[in-house]
Design a protein around this motif. Structure first.
Motif, PDB file in Angstrom:
ATOM      1  N   ARG A 166       0.835  -1.198   0.000  1.00 25.30           N
ATOM      2  CA  ARG A 166       0.000   0.000   0.000  1.00 25.30           C
ATOM      3  C   ARG A 166       0.870   1.248   0.000  1.00 25.30           C
ATOM      4  N   ALA A 167       0.544   2.187  -0.864  1.00 25.44           N
ATOM      5  CA  ALA A 167       1.246   3.470  -0.901  1.00 25.44           C
ATOM      6  C   ALA A 167       0.605   4.426   0.088  1.00 25.44           C
ATOM      7  N   THR A 168       1.425   5.204   0.757  1.00 25.70           N
ATOM      8  CA  THR A 168       0.929   6.226   1.680  1.00 25.70           C
ATOM      9  C   THR A 168       1.310   7.627   1.221  1.00 25.70           C
ATOM     10  N   ALA A 169       2.149   7.695   0.202  1.00 27.02           N
ATOM     11  CA  ALA A 169       2.547   8.967  -0.411  1.00 27.02           C
ATOM     12  C   ALA A 169       3.194   8.600  -1.750  1.00 27.02           C
ATOM     13  N   VAL A 170       3.847   9.555  -2.374  1.00 25.84           N
ATOM     14  CA  VAL A 170       4.366   9.310  -3.719  1.00 25.84           C
ATOM     15  C   VAL A 170       5.668   8.509  -3.718  1.00 25.84           C
ATOM     16  N   LEU A 171       6.531   8.708  -2.717  1.00 18.86           N
ATOM     17  CA  LEU A 171       7.858   8.103  -2.725  1.00 18.86           C
ATOM     18  C   LEU A 171       7.883   6.826  -1.898  1.00 18.86           C
ATOM     19  N   PRO A 172       8.308   5.699  -2.496  1.00 22.93           N
ATOM     20  CA  PRO A 172       8.324   4.424  -1.782  1.00 22.93           C
ATOM     21  C   PRO A 172       9.537   4.296  -0.866  1.00 22.93           C
ATOM     22  N   PRO A 173       9.528   3.305   0.018  1.00 18.90           N
ATOM     23  CA  PRO A 173      10.681   3.092   0.909  1.00 18.90           C
ATOM     24  C   PRO A 173      11.978   2.832   0.150  1.00 18.90           C
ATOM     25  N   TYR A 184      11.560   9.284   1.353  1.00 17.78           N
ATOM     26  CA  TYR A 184      10.443   8.487   1.858  1.00 17.78           C
ATOM     27  C   TYR A 184       9.888   9.112   3.138  1.00 17.78           C
ATOM     28  N   TRP A 185       8.569   9.284   3.165  1.00 21.85           N
ATOM     29  CA  TRP A 185       7.870   9.887   4.316  1.00 21.85           C
ATOM     30  C   TRP A 185       7.312   8.749   5.175  1.00 21.85           C
ATOM     31  N   LYS A 186       8.101   8.306   6.147  1.00 20.71           N
ATOM     32  CA  LYS A 186       7.703   7.131   6.922  1.00 20.71           C
ATOM     33  C   LYS A 186       6.526   7.413   7.855  1.00 20.71           C
ATOM     34  N   ASP A 187       6.270   8.662   8.161  1.00 20.63           N
ATOM     35  CA  ASP A 187       5.163   9.016   9.057  1.00 20.63           C
ATOM     36  C   ASP A 187       3.946   9.539   8.299  1.00 20.63           C
ATOM     37  N   ALA A 188       3.863   9.257   7.038  1.00 15.70           N
ATOM     38  CA  ALA A 188       2.707   9.711   6.249  1.00 15.70           C
ATOM     39  C   ALA A 188       1.422   9.106   6.807  1.00 15.70           C
ATOM     40  N   PRO A 189       0.331   9.870   6.815  1.00 19.94           N
ATOM     41  CA  PRO A 189      -0.932   9.334   7.336  1.00 19.94           C
ATOM     42  C   PRO A 189      -1.459   8.186   6.480  1.00 19.94           C
ATOM     43  N   VAL A 190      -2.084   7.230   7.125  1.00 21.06           N
ATOM     44  CA  VAL A 190      -2.680   6.088   6.434  1.00 21.06           C
ATOM     45  C   VAL A 190      -4.187   6.169   6.638  1.00 21.06           C
ATOM     46  N   GLU A 246       8.499  18.082   2.953  1.00 26.11           N
ATOM     47  CA  GLU A 246       7.584  19.227   2.940  1.00 26.11           C
ATOM     48  C   GLU A 246       6.678  19.185   1.709  1.00 26.11           C
ATOM     49  N   MET A 247       7.212  18.792   0.578  1.00 26.81           N
ATOM     50  CA  MET A 247       6.403  18.694  -0.635  1.00 26.81           C
ATOM     51  C   MET A 247       5.278  17.669  -0.466  1.00 26.81           C
ATOM     52  N   GLN A 248       5.605  16.537   0.127  1.00 31.49           N
ATOM     53  CA  GLN A 248       4.584  15.509   0.320  1.00 31.49           C
ATOM     54  C   GLN A 248       3.531  15.941   1.341  1.00 31.49           C
ATOM     55  N   GLN A 249       3.940  16.713   2.318  1.00 32.92           N
ATOM     56  CA  GLN A 249       2.981  17.239   3.299  1.00 32.92           C
ATOM     57  C   GLN A 249       2.031  18.248   2.643  1.00 32.92           C
TER      58      GLN A 249
END
Length: 530
Positions: free
Chosen positions: A334-341, A347-353, A485-488
Motif C-alpha cells: 500500500r502506498a501512503t505517499a508518492v515516494l516508496p521506501p 520516503y515519508w515514513k510518518d505519512a498518514p494512512v 515538505e512537498m509531500q505534506q
C-alpha cells in the motif's frame, strides 16, 4: 518496407489458429488486441508491451512502453550497467566531473555511427541533444523533461569528439536521472532536423538495434544494427538477436495465451496468474519492485471536485485495503505517499494512512457547498487491476450518495495531454513510473505540468518552488526536508488517494535469460539465450 526475413506464413497460420482456439475456450477475444504476431523464428525475440508506443523521441517519450523500446535504439555518454544502477561509460571514452559539480568534460569514442546512414556521432550532436531538451535550440521545443536540464548553461564543443557540459548550478539528479536517463540519450541533429515531426516514430540513434517499422496496435520491429560500434562492450556481451519485436497486448488474458502458445517469449503477468506460471516448468518468473506509484486522482479544477470537502469525502470513503486484495491479489504494498521506501531519499515514513470511514466521509459531504450526485471515473484499460479498482470505488462512493459512471479508456485516450483532455477528467486511476531520484516523481505535479502530465490539475506555487530547490540542493539532509515538505503540502491538498507501490512479475520462456533494471524496466538488447 519491412521484409519478413524468410519467416513462413504457414507457421504463423498454425500458431494463430492455436491462439484463436485457446481464446475461444477461455471465452476471450484476441482480435484487435493481439494482432498478427509473427511466429517464433531463429534469432527473433518477441516481447510484450502493455500498450502501443506513442513517441520514440527522448525529448517527449510519454510512457514506459516507449521508454522500453528506446533503450535499444539510443545510447548515453554514461549509462547504468545492466541489472544495476552503477554508472559506466558508454559513448564517452572519458568522463571527467569537476570538483564543484559545475563542469563535466567528455571525450567521445571515435567512429560511432548513427543508424540509417546519418553519420558519425560528434560533440555537436551531444550539444544539440542536451540543449534541445533544455529549450535552448532554435526553434525551441517545450519538452516535459525540460526541468531536468534546468541547470544547464551550455554545452561547449571543444573538438570533434570533445566538449564540456557547463551548469549554472550543481544539480543532485544529474547522475541519477539526467545523464544516464532518456534525457541524456544522444540523437542525431541531422536526423531530427531532416525528419521533423516524423522523427517521433522514425527514431535514429547509435544503439545496438535500429528502428525498422511500426504497425500500430500490432508490433514495433527493431533489427540488429550492422554497423554497431560496440559502445557497450566493456560491460555487456554483443547483442544476440537478429530482430526484436515488441507486441502491444493490452488484455492480460491474451498475453497469457501468447506466452503459452510461444507467440511471445517474455511478458509481464497479471497478479492472478503469477502462481500458475510459477508452477509451469516451461517458464521462469521474475519480480521487481521499483519506484512506480499508483493512485486515484481528482481534478481539482472540476466544478464539483474543486470543493476540498468533496475530495475529503471521497478520500475517506474509498477502501484501499479492499482494492489491494481484489485488484492486486494483496501482492502490492500500500502506498501512503508518492515516494516508496526503496527511494534513496525522500520516503515519508510518518505519512498518514487513511482508513475507510463512511461516517467521516458523509460529514464532509454535509460540509460541501452543494449536493453531489454523480461523477465519472476513468481508467486506462491497459492498467492491470484497474477495472477492479473502478468497481470498488463505484461501490464505496455509492455508500455516501455519489453515483459513479465508470468509463474504461484506451491507453492513447487515458494518457492524452492538453486542455481538452483535462476537461474530460474527474476521478481517475493512473500509474506513473519513476527512477531512483525523487525529482522525477515530483516533476509531473508542478505548475509547469498543467495540461501536460499533471492530471490532477493542481498548481501550488510553493510545491513548484520546492521542486526546483530539490533539483539543485546537494546536501542530503536538506533534500530530505524539501521532499518531506512537498509531500505534506500534497497531503493537505487532498487531491489523491494513494493506492500502491507496485511489484511487477514477468514470465520468461525457459531457454531465455531476461535483462531487467532494478526497477523492472526491460533491456531487450541484453536478453540472452540460456
Amino acid at each position: 518496407m519491412h521484409e519478413k526475413s524468410g519467416r513462413a506464413d504457414l507457421s504463423w497460420t498454425v500458431n494463430r489458429r492455436t491462439v484463436l482456439k485457446t481464446a475461444s475456450l477461455m471465452g476471450v477475444s484476441v482480435l484487435g488486441d493481439l494482432g498478427p504476431v509473427l511466429a517464433a523464428a531463429n534469432g527473433v525475440l518477441k516481447l510484450r508491451l502493455l500498450a502501443d508506443i506513442q513517441n520514440l523521441d527522448p525529448a517527449f517519450e510519454p510512457q514506459d512502453h516507449d521508454l522500453q523500446v528506446i533503450f535499444n535504439i539510443y545510447e548515453n555518454l554514461v549509462s547504468f550497467e545492466p541489472g544495476t544502477f552503477d554508472l559506466v561509460n558508454t559513448l564517452a571514452e572519458e568522463w571527467t566531473p569537476s570538483s564543484d559539480g559545475l563542469k563535466f568534460d567528455f571525450r567521445l569514442k571515435k567512429g560511432i555511427q548513427f543508424h540509417r546512414g546519418f553519420g558519425e556521432v560528434t560533440a555537436q550532436d551531444v550539444k544539440f541533444s542536451f540543449e534541445r531538451i533544455a529549450g535552448m535550440t532554435v526553434p525551441a521545443i517545450d519538452s516535459p523533461y525540460k526541468k531536468l536540464w534546468g541547470a544547464l548553461k551550455e554545452v561547449q564543443v571543444t573538438g570533434q569528439y570533445t566538449g564540456s557540459i557547463i551548469l549554472k548550478s550543481a544539480t543532485a539528479p544529474l547522475m541519477n536521472l539526467t545523464i544516464p536517463g532518456n534525457v541524456g540519450q544522444i540523437v542525431s541533429r541531422k536526423a531530427v532536423e531532416q525528419l521533423g515531426e516524423q522523427y517521433a516514430t522514425n527514431p535514429v540513434g547509435t544503439g545496438p538495434y535500429e528502428f525498422i517499422e511500426w504497425v500500430p496496435r500490432e508490433r514495433v520491429v527493431l533489427r540488429k544494427f550492422k554497423d554497431y560500434s560496440g559502445a557497450s562492450s566493456a560491460y555487456a556481451a554483443a547483442p544476440e538477436w537478429v530482430e526484436i519485436q515488441f507486441v502491444p497486448i493490452t488484455a492480460d488474458s491474451n498475453a497469457e495465451i501468447a506466452l503459452e502458445t510461444k507467440e511471445i517469449d517474455f511478458g509481464s503477468l497479471p497478479l492472478s496468474s503469477v502462481s500458475r506460471f510459477e508452477d509451469n516448468k516451461a517458464f521462469s518468473v521474475t519480480e521487481r519492485t521499483g519506484f512506480a506509484y499508483k493512485f486515484i486522482g481528482m481534478n481539482v479544477n472540476d466544478p464539483v471536485l474543486k470543493d476540498i470537502n468533496v475530495r475529503q469525502a471521497i478520500r475517506h470513503a474509498i477502501d484501499v485495503p479492499s482494492i489491494l486484495v481484489a485488484a492486486f491479489e494483496d501482492r502490492w504494498q500500500r502506498a501512503t505517499a508518492v515516494l516508496p521506501p526503496s527511494m534513496p531519499i525522500g520516503y515519508w515514513k510518518d505519512a498518514p494512512v487513511l482508513q475507510r470511514d463512511v461516517d467521516v466521509a458523509k460529514s464532509f459531504m454535509v460540509k460541501a457547498g452543494s449536493p453531489v450526485t454523480g461523477l465519472t471515473f476513468t481508467y486506462n484499460n491497459s492498467e492491470a487491476g484497474a477495472s477492479a479498482v473502478a468497481e470498488i470505488v463505484q461501490a464505496n462512493l455509492a455508500d455516501i450518495g455519489i453515483t459513479v459512471d465508470v468509463v474504461p479508456q484506451e491507453n492513447a485516450v487515458a494518457m492524452q495531454t492538453g486542455k481538452d483532455a483535462q476537461k474530460g477528467r474527474q476521478i481517475f486511476y493512473v500509474g506513473y513510473g519513476s527512477q531512483g531520484d525523487p525529482a522525477q516523481s515530483m516533476s509531473w505535479f508542478t505548475c509547469e505540468q498543467i495540461d501536460k502530465w499533471n492530471f490532477i490539475d493542481w498548481c501550488d506555487p510553493k510545491f513548484t518552488d520546492l521542486a526546483a530547490q530539490g533539483i539543485l540542493e546537494q546536501d542530503s539532509k536538506r533534500r530530505l526536508a524539501i521532499y518531506l515538505e512537498m509531500q505534506q503540502l500534497w497531503e493537505e491538498a487532498a487531491n489523491v488517494v494513494w493506492v500502491a507501490w507496485p511489484t511487477f512479475f514477468f514470465a520468461t520462456r525457459q531457454g531465455l535469460t531476461p535483462s531487467l533494471r532494478p526497477d523492472g524496466r526491460m533491456l531487450a538488447w541484453n536478453f540472452r539465450s540460456a
